[in-house]
Design a protein around this motif. Structure first.
Motif, short mmCIF file in Angstrom:
data_model
loop_
_atom_site.label_atom_id
_atom_site.label_comp_id
_atom_site.label_asym_id
_atom_site.label_seq_id
_atom_site.Cartn_x
_atom_site.Cartn_y
_atom_site.Cartn_z
N SER A 16 -19.62 -10.02 -0.78
CA SER A 16 -18.50 -9.16 -0.68
C SER A 16 -17.38 -9.87 0.34
N ASP B 134 -19.76 1.67 6.56
CA ASP B 134 -18.54 2.30 5.64
C ASP B 134 -17.89 3.29 6.84
N ARG C 243 0.74 -1.18 -0.16
CA ARG C 243 0.11 -0.03 0.05
C ARG C 243 0.72 1.24 -0.04
N ARG D 196 -8.05 -3.99 1.99
CA ARG D 196 -9.05 -3.34 1.15
C ARG D 196 -9.60 -2.20 1.74
N VAL D 197 -9.94 -2.28 3.05
CA VAL D 197 -10.57 -1.29 3.79
C VAL D 197 -9.62 -0.02 3.93
N GLY E 87 -6.35 5.71 5.79
CA GLY E 87 -5.67 4.60 5.36
C GLY E 87 -4.45 4.05 5.87
N ARG F 255 -7.13 0.89 2.00
CA ARG F 255 -7.05 1.26 0.63
C ARG F 255 -8.08 2.31 0.42
N ASP F 256 -9.29 1.96 0.88
CA ASP F 256 -10.32 2.83 0.61
C ASP F 256 -10.48 4.05 1.46
N GLY F 257 -9.63 4.07 2.33
CA GLY F 257 -9.41 5.30 3.27
C GLY F 257 -9.87 5.23 4.69
N SER F 258 -10.12 4.02 5.13
CA SER F 258 -10.74 4.12 6.45
C SER F 258 -9.16 3.91 7.43
#
Length: 509
Positions: free
Chosen positions: A395, A427, A262, A454-455, A293, A457-460
């Motif tokens: 998912s 989310d 990442r 994945r989470v 992230g 990378r999505d910004g959490s």
């Protein structure tokens, strides 16, 4: 007439403590066990491993007389197993210490030790307590028999269950994921007790997803996959990669996502979670910023305070001082609803008691954190609920018949995926994971850690608290705690030796 396996064991001078031969078990159209077997020799620790759904739990239920096979037979010491109705006969031959304790928390330790064994005579409570104390002393278990069982630690509950089994005459003990909720020192104490009992002729069937434990405490291992027996071999002759390949049917072993793949966060990245001089049960004055992230890990012993910090962030515990902020907004102390309103998701450490309602469906469990958004006044249209469940199944790769299936019917790995789906349904800006892969198989571990990656990378922002090194490989930073304080911090380039040495070095201070 002795079976060929019994003849071979006898010829080698070793008796079989337990054997299952040609076992087949179906549930409707589902084949749970397909002509499988296992031979467990006297005085050995024999591992049974396989992915969730491989058939391990079904075999345990047959070995303990909870259900009968459709075909095949079980023997103990070469003698056919009792009928299912003869519960005393089964207790005399075998006992199982389950991952979910069978100790009754409302009863005392003494009452738990002698439950279902009082007969029809009037109970003498003083004699029961005296006999219970003598029993535990004989097995070197230092527990006050007058305590309510709810006051016991996980380790103490396991020891009481083992003592109860041995006192009933069983010389064959099944341990089902016994280390899932224990820290390192407690695991070592359990293993040392197992070795001592083995020296005294006790036999163990050891079920675990932690492969390093199998190499530490077991002499043989049997692998099941897709309801079939794959192999049985001495542990000393089977490499870790070969064992993983046998469990998964795929070459290459365990593939865990690492943080290095990442993009790194920097000081310009917005802060999603901040702890300001936070103090509470078993920790004090912890300050920390976790950026969008970023994945932060906490490592340390069970007494380090790592679990308490995580539960305080989510509102399960109230801090004694300090603040939790999400996106610069203060979170109400000790309030799970306010944590949810501030977009904090959590996978708690005990999925059975804190993460799931076992009597509800996949859809109902997955939708718990977003019910208010699905319909007015708490009423949810069935179609909306089914949509949430179907999305969770797709998912998170949940193996299930559909969104209406009760989560109690799922394997451990799939149950944990439902908990993850519930935590992520809204989310969240911050995701708190406590032992996220405890008691799951290799492929479920890969899947769950892939979700963490994945989470992020999505910004959490993600906080991972775990005793397992594999869970921490996905972290950008790992903080080692000692007595509630941050004692060491590692970046992405830590090694197993680095982290283990830091934890062990800290605990010796």
């Amino acid at each position: 007439m002795m079976s060929l396996s019994e003849q071979n064991a006898s010829a080698a001078g070793v008796k079989l403590a337990a054997e299952a031969r040609n076992i087949t078990k179906r549930f409707g159209r589902t084949v749970a066990l397909n002509d499988v077997g296992i031979e467990i020799h006297d005085g050995e620790s024999h591992a049974l491993v396989g992915r969730n759904g491989a058939g391990k739990s079904t075999l345990v239920s047959i070995l303990t007389g909870l259900q009968a096979p459709d075909s095949g037979e079980v023997t103990f010491g070469g003698v056919a197993a009792p009928t299912l109705s003869d519960r005393d006969g089964w207790r005399h031959n075998v006992a199982c210490v389950y991952q979910r304790s069978t100790i009754m928390p409302a009863l005392s330790v003494a009452e738990n030790l002698f439950i279902n064994r009082q007969g029809r005579t009037l109970i003498s409570w003083s004699r029961m307590r005296r006999q219970a104390a003598e029993l535990l002393e004989s097995f070197d278990v230092n527990v006050d028999v007058t305590l309510p069982a709810s006051d016991l630690t996980v380790e103490q509950r396991q020891l009481v269950e083992i003592a109860r089994a041995l006192s009933a005459g069983a010389r064959f003990i099944i341990l089902d994921e016994p280390t899932a909720q224990l820290d390192g020192p407690a695991i070592e104490r359990l293993f040392e007790r197992m070795r001592t009992l083995q020296d005294n002729g006790i036999t163990f069937l050891f079920i675990s997803h932690h492969l390093e434990e199998i190499y530490e405490v077991c002499q043989k291992v049997t692998v099941y996959r897709d309801a079939r027996h794959i192999l049985t071999a001495p542990v000393s002759e089977l490499g870790r990669a070969e064992l993983v390949d046998a469990m998964t049917g795929e070459p290459g072993g365990l593939h865990v996502p690492g943080a290095a793949s990442r993009a790194a966060v920097d000081a310009k990245t917005p802060v999603a979670l901040e702890l300001r001089e936070l103090s509470g049960d078993a920790f004090h004055d912890v300050s920390l910023k976790v950026r969008t992230g970023e994945v932060i890990g906490f490592a340390g012993s069970a007494s380090s305070g790592k679990h308490q910090i995580a539960e305080t962030i989510y509102g399960l515990r109230r801090p004694s001082a300090g603040e939790v902020l999400v996106n610069d907004r203060k979170v109400k102390p000790g309030s799970v609803p306010d944590a949810l309103r501030n977009k904090i998701g959590c996978v708690p450490r005990d999925r059975h008691h804190q993460g799931l309602v076992l009597g509800l469906t996949i859809a109902e469990n997955a939708a718990m954190t977003v019910l208010a958004k699905l319909g007015p006044f708490g009423t949810v249209p069935p179609g909306q609920l089914a949509l949430v469940g179907s999305k969770a199944i797709e998912s998170y790769d949940i193996v299930a018949s559909g969104p209406d299936q009760p989560v109690s019917d799922l394997s451990g790995g799939n149950q944990q995926k439902v908990v993850m789906a519930r935590a992520l349904a809204d989310d969240p800006s911050v995701l708190v994971l406590i032992n996220p892969t405890a008691g799951v198989d290799v492929k479920s571990k890969e899947s769950l850690l892939g979700v963490v990656d994945r989470v992020a990378r999505d910004g959490s922002a993600v906080v991972v608290i775990s005793d397992e090194l594999d869970d921490l490989r996905v972290c950008d930073r790992v903080l080692v705690l000692f007595h509630g304080e941050v004692a060491h911090e590692f970046g992405r380039d830590w090694t197993d030796q680095d982290l283990v040495a830091a934890i062990e070095g800290v605990t010796e201070q």
